[in-house]
Write a protein that holds these residues in place. Structure first.
Motif, PDB file in Angstrom:
ATOM      1  N   GLU A  16       0.835  -1.207   0.000  1.00 43.95           N
ATOM      2  CA  GLU A  16       0.000   0.000   0.000  1.00 43.95           C
ATOM      3  C   GLU A  16       0.867   1.252   0.000  1.00 43.95           C
ATOM      4  O   GLU A  16       0.570   2.232  -0.681  1.00 43.95           O
ATOM      5  CB  GLU A  16      -0.921  -0.013   1.222  1.00 43.95           C
ATOM      6  N   ARG A  19       2.333   1.751  -3.504  1.00 43.96           N
ATOM      7  CA  ARG A  19       1.288   2.175  -4.438  1.00 43.96           C
ATOM      8  C   ARG A  19       0.908   3.644  -4.218  1.00 43.96           C
ATOM      9  O   ARG A  19       0.852   4.432  -5.157  1.00 43.96           O
ATOM     10  CB  ARG A  19       0.049   1.290  -4.286  1.00 43.96           C
ATOM     11  N   TRP A  22       3.865   6.093  -5.116  1.00 41.87           N
ATOM     12  CA  TRP A  22       4.045   6.130  -6.566  1.00 41.87           C
ATOM     13  C   TRP A  22       2.921   6.928  -7.226  1.00 41.87           C
ATOM     14  O   TRP A  22       3.174   7.758  -8.101  1.00 41.87           O
ATOM     15  CB  TRP A  22       4.098   4.720  -7.138  1.00 41.87           C
ATOM     16  N   THR A  23       1.688   6.711  -6.805  1.00 39.04           N
ATOM     17  CA  THR A  23       0.539   7.405  -7.393  1.00 39.04           C
ATOM     18  C   THR A  23       0.573   8.894  -7.092  1.00 39.04           C
ATOM     19  O   THR A  23       0.326   9.718  -7.970  1.00 39.04           O
ATOM     20  CB  THR A  23      -0.780   6.796  -6.864  1.00 39.04           C
TER      21      THR A  23
END
Length: 116
Positions: A16, A19, A22-23
């Motif tokens: 998590e 993710r 990175w997002t």
């Protein structure tokens, strides 16, 4: 960044964390706090080795021996690390604040001076 944010409970899992960082920030998000980390590590290592050398020399002069016993070496190493950690603690606080600010609802720090 990952370790700091996982330890502080900002993200529930490694996957998590990767993710979300990175997002939200792209690859550069993984390097937040890089400069303060290096700025802390260099003086920490220098202080540790300098203190160790000075304490070792003092202990050897006092004992008249050529080498330290393992227990003496461990004690001197631990003392040196404690001294270095104490000296570099303020830099470590800045580093941690920079690394964890992205997940905070507060306005981000403008830079190193802003979060000191």
């Amino acid at each position: 960044v990952l370790k700091q944010r996982l330890v502080t409970g900002i993200y529930p899992s490694f996957g998590e964390a990767v993710r979300r960082i990175w997002t939200a920030q792209g690859p550069s998000g993984f390097y937040a706090g890089w400069l303060p980390t290096v700025s802390r590590n260099v003086p920490f290592v220098a202080a540790t080795f300098t203190a160790f050398a000075a304490l070792e020399a003092r202990a050897l002069r006092a004992s008249g021996e050529e080498r330290l016993r393992p227990s003496e070496s461990v004690a001197i190493g631990m003392s040196s690390a404690v001294l270095a950690a104490t000296l570099t603690q303020p830099i470590d606080v800045v580093k941690t604040r920079l690394m964890t600010q992205a997940a905070s609802a507060l306005p981000p720090y403008a830079g190193v001076r802003d979060c000191a």
